[in-house]
Enzyme design. Sequence first.
Site, mmCIF file in Angstrom:
data_model
loop_
_atom_site.group_PDB
_atom_site.id
_atom_site.type_symbol
_atom_site.label_atom_id
_atom_site.label_comp_id
_atom_site.label_asym_id
_atom_site.label_seq_id
_atom_site.Cartn_x
_atom_site.Cartn_y
_atom_site.Cartn_z
ATOM 1 N NE ARG A 32 -77.116 94.779 28.052
ATOM 2 C CZ ARG A 32 -77.885 95.738 27.519
ATOM 3 N NH1 ARG A 32 -77.398 96.941 27.326
ATOM 4 N NH2 ARG A 32 -79.104 95.466 27.172
ATOM 5 C CE LYS B 37 -65.578 79.859 40.644
ATOM 6 N NZ LYS B 37 -65.558 78.556 41.329
ATOM 7 C CD GLU C 42 -62.724 78.399 51.233
ATOM 8 O OE1 GLU C 42 -62.053 77.567 50.589
ATOM 9 O OE2 GLU C 42 -63.937 78.611 51.021
ATOM 10 C CE LYS D 199 -59.973 82.306 43.983
ATOM 11 N NZ LYS D 199 -61.225 82.391 44.696
ATOM 12 N NE ARG E 111 -62.000 80.457 39.939
ATOM 13 C CZ ARG E 111 -62.244 81.735 39.887
ATOM 14 N NH1 ARG E 111 -62.010 82.400 38.772
ATOM 15 N NH2 ARG E 111 -62.695 82.390 40.946
ATOM 16 C CG ASN F 105 -65.431 74.582 43.679
ATOM 17 O OD1 ASN F 105 -65.797 75.421 44.491
ATOM 18 N ND2 ASN F 105 -65.478 74.776 42.381
ATOM 19 C CG HIS G 41 -65.944 74.548 48.190
ATOM 20 N ND1 HIS G 41 -64.703 74.229 48.709
ATOM 21 C CD2 HIS G 41 -66.055 75.899 48.316
ATOM 22 C CE1 HIS G 41 -64.107 75.334 49.132
ATOM 23 N NE2 HIS G 41 -64.896 76.351 48.904
ATOM 24 C CG HIS H 260 -68.229 79.204 52.524
ATOM 25 N ND1 HIS H 260 -68.938 78.406 51.667
ATOM 26 C CD2 HIS H 260 -66.985 79.327 51.989
ATOM 27 C CE1 HIS H 260 -68.164 78.066 50.642
ATOM 28 N NE2 HIS H 260 -66.977 78.605 50.814
HETATM 29 P P1 NAD Z 1 -69.276 86.939 55.807
HETATM 30 O O1 NAD Z 1 -69.121 87.821 54.658
HETATM 31 O O2 NAD Z 1 -70.638 86.564 56.230
HETATM 32 O O3 NAD Z 1 -68.487 87.563 57.032
HETATM 33 C C1 NAD Z 1 -68.466 86.882 58.236
HETATM 34 C C2 NAD Z 1 -68.941 87.733 59.413
HETATM 35 O O4 NAD Z 1 -67.892 88.601 59.818
HETATM 36 C C3 NAD Z 1 -70.120 88.630 59.107
HETATM 37 O O5 NAD Z 1 -70.943 88.701 60.242
HETATM 38 C C4 NAD Z 1 -69.463 89.963 58.851
HETATM 39 O O6 NAD Z 1 -70.316 91.052 59.054
HETATM 40 C C5 NAD Z 1 -68.348 89.942 59.855
HETATM 41 N N1 NAD Z 1 -67.186 90.754 59.541
HETATM 42 C C6 NAD Z 1 -66.617 90.944 58.335
HETATM 43 N N2 NAD Z 1 -65.468 91.612 58.465
HETATM 44 C C7 NAD Z 1 -65.324 91.879 59.778
HETATM 45 C C8 NAD Z 1 -64.327 92.528 60.534
HETATM 46 N N3 NAD Z 1 -63.201 92.992 59.968
HETATM 47 N N4 NAD Z 1 -64.495 92.644 61.854
HETATM 48 C C9 NAD Z 1 -65.601 92.130 62.453
HETATM 49 N N5 NAD Z 1 -66.571 91.469 61.788
HETATM 50 C C10 NAD Z 1 -66.421 91.347 60.471
HETATM 51 O O7 NAD Z 1 -68.509 85.543 55.569
HETATM 52 P P2 NAD Z 1 -67.126 85.174 54.869
HETATM 53 O O8 NAD Z 1 -66.651 83.981 55.581
HETATM 54 O O9 NAD Z 1 -66.251 86.349 54.743
HETATM 55 O O10 NAD Z 1 -67.562 84.768 53.400
HETATM 56 C C11 NAD Z 1 -68.376 83.663 53.160
HETATM 57 C C12 NAD Z 1 -69.025 83.858 51.816
HETATM 58 O O11 NAD Z 1 -68.022 83.899 50.813
HETATM 59 C C13 NAD Z 1 -69.972 82.730 51.446
HETATM 60 O O12 NAD Z 1 -71.165 83.271 50.935
HETATM 61 C C14 NAD Z 1 -69.220 81.979 50.370
HETATM 62 O O13 NAD Z 1 -70.074 81.351 49.454
HETATM 63 C C15 NAD Z 1 -68.432 83.079 49.726
HETATM 64 N N6 NAD Z 1 -67.222 82.633 49.034
HETATM 65 C C16 NAD Z 1 -67.020 83.085 47.766
HETATM 66 C C17 NAD Z 1 -65.884 82.733 47.082
HETATM 67 C C18 NAD Z 1 -65.625 83.303 45.725
HETATM 68 O O14 NAD Z 1 -64.691 82.840 45.049
HETATM 69 N N7 NAD Z 1 -66.375 84.270 45.285
HETATM 70 C C19 NAD Z 1 -64.927 81.907 47.682
HETATM 71 C C20 NAD Z 1 -65.162 81.455 48.980
HETATM 72 C C21 NAD Z 1 -66.314 81.834 49.650
HETATM 73 N N1 GLY Z 2 -63.529 79.749 45.646
HETATM 74 C C1 GLY Z 2 -63.555 79.018 44.410
HETATM 75 C C2 GLY Z 2 -63.065 79.807 43.250
HETATM 76 O O1 GLY Z 2 -62.775 80.969 43.334
HETATM 77 O O2 GLY Z 2 -62.971 79.255 42.192
#
Ligand code: NAD
Ligand code: GLY
Length: 360
Positions: A118, A140, A182, A224, A238, A242, A245, A262
Amino acid sequence: MKNLLVELGERSYPIYIGSGLLQQAEILTKHIKSKQVMVVTNTTIAPLYLDTVLKHLADYHVEQTILPDGEQYKNLEFLNHIFDKLLACKFSRNATLIALGGGVIGDMGGFAAACYQRGIPFLQIPTTLLAQVDSSVGGKTGVNHPLGKNMLGAFYQPQCVIADADVLDTLDNRELSAGLAEVIKYGLIRDYQFFEWLEQNIALLLARDKAALAYAIEQSCLNKAAIVAEDETETGVRATLNLGHTFGHAIETGTGYGTYLHGEAVAIGTCQAADLSRRKGYLNDGDVKRIITLFTKANLPVTPPAQLDTERFLDLMAVDKKNVDGKIRLILLNKIGQATLPNYIDPELLELTLKNYGRQ
Ligand code: NAD
Ligand code: GLY
């Protein structure tokens, strides 16, 4: 080093931004209150940065979960690998989880921390630009479902975010650009000056100029953190984060997770949202052109995939967390630097955008 604060009362936490942060043990260890530590990362990041983190944790009982790399593994099956490891190691409720990676690892690690017994404390060490400017901040967490992106998750805040700009040195150019999508978002939704700065400095960012990157990360996190402090669980402002998105998530789900990054899907979706904002009479042609030009200069795609027709888009967009009573809600732009969430989206206008924007 810059030290920002996400102000959420007793759940407030710092975002550390700077160079060489991963070399400093104390930044990490002062946020760990347990003996047991689980580091969650993936097969790409582990050989690059896991040892750097582990060397600060010699006095702890440290275990690792190394997941396969990719958006296609951001699901319940692979989330369960984290639970398997936590349970196999008999980790207690006060154990700390460290998410070391991009947005995929941050979202999965955070969700695992939210669920395990939890809720256990967790730290975010974002290693992509996208994760440093967006996903690691704000709590998130979650995973995808085959029928919808990020449909299973929780709001769960970390103890801190450690954004070391040096780790971006190993990030490939495509991923850097995805992060810029972003970054541009913040300028579009609430910071016109930052948008102008981005127009002037996009080439420096692509050239990985350290000062420019540090400024972009800081401005993004400031924006943010302010939004999250005002509306932690997305009952209002918030949702503006998006922008683009709903279209973007439809592109990711509809083409198969991992086909578009993404940030790439968000770039296309934001251009679609800009086109719709113009049809609504909010933006003019010149505004839309400026937006498309900036994404293009950031080496991001700006036209939707041909394989997704209007009907398929609408079907996919019907699965979105902003929808109310099954009705699609979209973030649009009143002007560059100001987002809006209209109560009503004229279906005819949306269909015109889906049919016409970016189609031959
Ligand atoms: P990712 O986590 O897939 O990373 C991208 C690629 O880069 C991967 O292959 C990873 O292994 C590689 N990588 C990471 N760090 C590295 C480094 N320093 N050097 C070399 N390679 C590296 O993708 P992302 O773009 O970081 O994140 C996308 C995800 O984030 C999506 O699933 C999206 O839905 C999510 N997201 C979440 C929020 C939130 O508020 N929680 C906001 C935006 C996006
Ligand atoms: N990336 C959207 C949020 O954090 O609300």
